[in-house]
Design a protein around this motif. Structure first.
Motif, PDB file in Angstrom:
ATOM      1  N   TYR A  21     -31.039 -34.016  -0.734  1.00 54.62           N
ATOM      2  CA  TYR A  21     -30.634 -34.171   0.651  1.00 54.62           C
ATOM      3  C   TYR A  21     -29.346 -34.986   0.695  1.00 54.62           C
ATOM      4  O   TYR A  21     -29.310 -36.129   0.245  1.00 54.62           O
ATOM      5  N   ASP A  22     -28.294 -34.373   1.205  1.00 53.49           N
ATOM      6  CA  ASP A  22     -26.983 -35.012   1.265  1.00 53.49           C
ATOM      7  C   ASP A  22     -26.677 -35.441   2.684  1.00 53.49           C
ATOM      8  O   ASP A  22     -26.770 -34.641   3.624  1.00 53.49           O
ATOM      9  N   LEU A  23     -26.292 -36.705   2.840  1.00 52.93           N
ATOM     10  CA  LEU A  23     -25.852 -37.232   4.131  1.00 52.93           C
ATOM     11  C   LEU A  23     -24.494 -36.620   4.446  1.00 52.93           C
ATOM     12  O   LEU A  23     -23.563 -36.734   3.654  1.00 52.93           O
ATOM     13  N   VAL A  24     -24.387 -35.924   5.582  1.00 53.23           N
ATOM     14  CA  VAL A  24     -23.132 -35.236   5.902  1.00 53.23           C
ATOM     15  C   VAL A  24     -22.406 -35.799   7.117  1.00 53.23           C
ATOM     16  O   VAL A  24     -21.198 -35.617   7.253  1.00 53.23           O
ATOM     17  N   LYS A  25     -23.149 -36.438   8.023  1.00 53.94           N
ATOM     18  CA  LYS A  25     -22.499 -36.985   9.212  1.00 53.94           C
ATOM     19  C   LYS A  25     -23.507 -37.834   9.976  1.00 53.94           C
ATOM     20  O   LYS A  25     -24.659 -37.952   9.593  1.00 53.94           O
ATOM     21  N   PHE A  26     -23.011 -38.405  11.060  1.00 55.63           N
ATOM     22  CA  PHE A  26     -23.874 -39.146  11.970  1.00 55.63           C
ATOM     23  C   PHE A  26     -23.855 -38.431  13.307  1.00 55.63           C
ATOM     24  O   PHE A  26     -22.798 -38.103  13.837  1.00 55.63           O
ATOM     25  N   GLY A  27     -25.033 -38.152  13.832  1.00 53.97           N
ATOM     26  CA  GLY A  27     -25.164 -37.437  15.091  1.00 53.97           C
ATOM     27  C   GLY A  27     -25.171 -38.384  16.266  1.00 53.97           C
ATOM     28  O   GLY A  27     -24.674 -39.515  16.196  1.00 53.97           O
ATOM     29  N   SER A  28     -25.776 -37.931  17.355  1.00 52.38           N
ATOM     30  CA  SER A  28     -25.833 -38.744  18.561  1.00 52.38           C
ATOM     31  C   SER A  28     -26.535 -40.065  18.287  1.00 52.38           C
ATOM     32  O   SER A  28     -27.473 -40.133  17.492  1.00 52.38           O
ATOM     33  N   HIS A  29     -26.057 -41.096  18.892  1.00 56.36           N
ATOM     34  CA  HIS A  29     -26.608 -42.449  18.752  1.00 56.36           C
ATOM     35  C   HIS A  29     -26.561 -42.942  17.306  1.00 56.36           C
ATOM     36  O   HIS A  29     -27.362 -43.778  16.908  1.00 56.36           O
ATOM     37  N   GLY A  30     -25.667 -42.383  16.488  1.00 57.35           N
ATOM     38  CA  GLY A  30     -25.483 -42.849  15.123  1.00 57.35           C
ATOM     39  C   GLY A  30     -26.566 -42.426  14.146  1.00 57.35           C
ATOM     40  O   GLY A  30     -26.649 -42.973  13.048  1.00 57.35           O
ATOM     41  N   LYS A  31     -27.380 -41.447  14.513  1.00 54.76           N
ATOM     42  CA  LYS A  31     -28.463 -40.995  13.630  1.00 54.76           C
ATOM     43  C   LYS A  31     -27.891 -40.205  12.455  1.00 54.76           C
ATOM     44  O   LYS A  31     -27.045 -39.330  12.639  1.00 54.76           O
ATOM     45  N   PRO A  32     -28.366 -40.512  11.233  1.00 51.17           N
ATOM     46  CA  PRO A  32     -27.865 -39.778  10.066  1.00 51.17           C
ATOM     47  C   PRO A  32     -28.334 -38.320  10.077  1.00 51.17           C
ATOM     48  O   PRO A  32     -29.458 -38.023  10.474  1.00 51.17           O
ATOM     49  N   ILE A  33     -27.444 -37.430   9.653  1.00 52.66           N
ATOM     50  CA  ILE A  33     -27.733 -36.002   9.576  1.00 52.66           C
ATOM     51  C   ILE A  33     -27.528 -35.566   8.122  1.00 52.66           C
ATOM     52  O   ILE A  33     -26.522 -35.902   7.496  1.00 52.66           O
ATOM     53  N   TYR A  34     -28.485 -34.791   7.616  1.00 54.29           N
ATOM     54  CA  TYR A  34     -28.492 -34.364   6.212  1.00 54.29           C
ATOM     55  C   TYR A  34     -28.499 -32.851   6.105  1.00 54.29           C
ATOM     56  O   TYR A  34     -28.957 -32.163   7.015  1.00 54.29           O
ATOM     57  N   ILE A  35     -28.009 -32.352   4.976  1.00 50.23           N
ATOM     58  CA  ILE A  35     -28.240 -30.965   4.606  1.00 50.23           C
ATOM     59  C   ILE A  35     -29.110 -30.985   3.356  1.00 50.23           C
ATOM     60  O   ILE A  35     -29.194 -31.999   2.661  1.00 50.23           O
ATOM     61  N   CYS A  36     -29.763 -29.865   3.085  1.00 53.35           N
ATOM     62  CA  CYS A  36     -30.604 -29.747   1.905  1.00 53.35           C
ATOM     63  C   CYS A  36     -29.934 -28.807   0.916  1.00 53.35           C
ATOM     64  O   CYS A  36     -29.496 -27.711   1.286  1.00 53.35           O
ATOM     65  N   VAL A  37     -29.855 -29.247  -0.332  1.00 54.63           N
ATOM     66  CA  VAL A  37     -29.345 -28.410  -1.414  1.00 54.63           C
ATOM     67  C   VAL A  37     -30.519 -28.133  -2.338  1.00 54.63           C
ATOM     68  O   VAL A  37     -31.181 -29.063  -2.806  1.00 54.63           O
ATOM     69  N   ILE A  38     -30.796 -26.856  -2.572  1.00 49.23           N
ATOM     70  CA  ILE A  38     -31.877 -26.447  -3.463  1.00 49.23           C
ATOM     71  C   ILE A  38     -31.265 -26.208  -4.843  1.00 49.23           C
ATOM     72  O   ILE A  38     -30.304 -25.438  -4.977  1.00 49.23           O
ATOM     73  N   LEU A  39     -31.811 -26.869  -5.842  1.00 50.84           N
ATOM     74  CA  LEU A  39     -31.343 -26.727  -7.218  1.00 50.84           C
ATOM     75  C   LEU A  39     -32.348 -25.846  -7.954  1.00 50.84           C
ATOM     76  O   LEU A  39     -33.511 -26.229  -8.119  1.00 50.84           O
ATOM     77  N   VAL A  40     -31.906 -24.669  -8.381  1.00 47.36           N
ATOM     78  CA  VAL A  40     -32.798 -23.735  -9.065  1.00 47.36           C
ATOM     79  C   VAL A  40     -32.020 -23.034 -10.173  1.00 47.36           C
ATOM     80  O   VAL A  40     -30.908 -22.561  -9.945  1.00 47.36           O
ATOM     81  N   ALA A  41     -32.593 -23.020 -11.349  1.00 45.94           N
ATOM     82  CA  ALA A  41     -31.986 -22.348 -12.513  1.00 45.94           C
ATOM     83  C   ALA A  41     -30.532 -22.774 -12.727  1.00 45.94           C
ATOM     84  O   ALA A  41     -29.652 -21.944 -12.971  1.00 45.94           O
ATOM     85  N   GLY A  42     -30.268 -24.075 -12.616  1.00 45.20           N
ATOM     86  CA  GLY A  42     -28.932 -24.597 -12.847  1.00 45.20           C
ATOM     87  C   GLY A  42     -27.921 -24.278 -11.760  1.00 45.20           C
ATOM     88  O   GLY A  42     -26.728 -24.482 -11.933  1.00 45.20           O
ATOM     89  N   GLU A  43     -28.391 -23.792 -10.630  1.00 40.14           N
ATOM     90  CA  GLU A  43     -27.518 -23.387  -9.531  1.00 40.14           C
ATOM     91  C   GLU A  43     -27.855 -24.172  -8.270  1.00 40.14           C
ATOM     92  O   GLU A  43     -29.013 -24.437  -7.994  1.00 40.14           O
ATOM     93  N   GLU A  44     -26.830 -24.555  -7.514  1.00 39.33           N
ATOM     94  CA  GLU A  44     -27.026 -25.235  -6.234  1.00 39.33           C
ATOM     95  C   GLU A  44     -26.934 -24.220  -5.109  1.00 39.33           C
ATOM     96  O   GLU A  44     -25.983 -23.440  -5.058  1.00 39.33           O
TER      97      GLU A  44
END
Length: 106
Positions: A21-44
């Motif tokens: 889970y990568d922190l990508v930005k802060f949303g409304s009221h400063g809440k952290p927003i994440y994206i999910c990266v799935i790592l499978v067979a050496g690939e993101e």
């Protein structure tokens, strides 16, 4: 790129994968927003929405609660998460975390 359906197929098929889970930005009221990266067979693979919009395919964004927690509990890799003071998230295979929260001494 991968959708939730794709992650479900990995899990149901017994394919080994990891979630990051990568922190990508802060949303409304400063809440952290994440994206999910799935790592499978050496690939993101970035988790994307199931449907494309008029502006194209977009990474699925999560607030910590309930989105990220719910996704990780339902479709995650089963590895506990650790939340750090700088709002980054890491996985921990040692068992020192419980459902994404640090254990507290009693």
């Amino acid at each position: 790129m991968i959708t939730e359906s794709g992650v479900r197929e990995l899990r149901d098929g017994g394919t080994d994968f990891r979630c990051r889970y990568d922190l990508v930005k802060f949303g409304s009221h400063g809440k952290p927003i994440y994206i999910c990266v799935i790592l499978v067979a050496g690939e993101e693979r970035v988790l994307i929405s199931e449907r494309a919009t008029a502006s194209g395919v977009k990474a699925r964004e999560f607030a910590i609660w309930p989105g990220l927690f719910n996704f990780h509990l339902e479709l995650g890799d089963g590895i506990p998460l650790t939340f750090h003071d700088d709002l980054t998230i890491s996985s921990d295979r040692t068992g020192n975390t419980v459902r994404g929260l640090r254990k507290t001494e009693t």
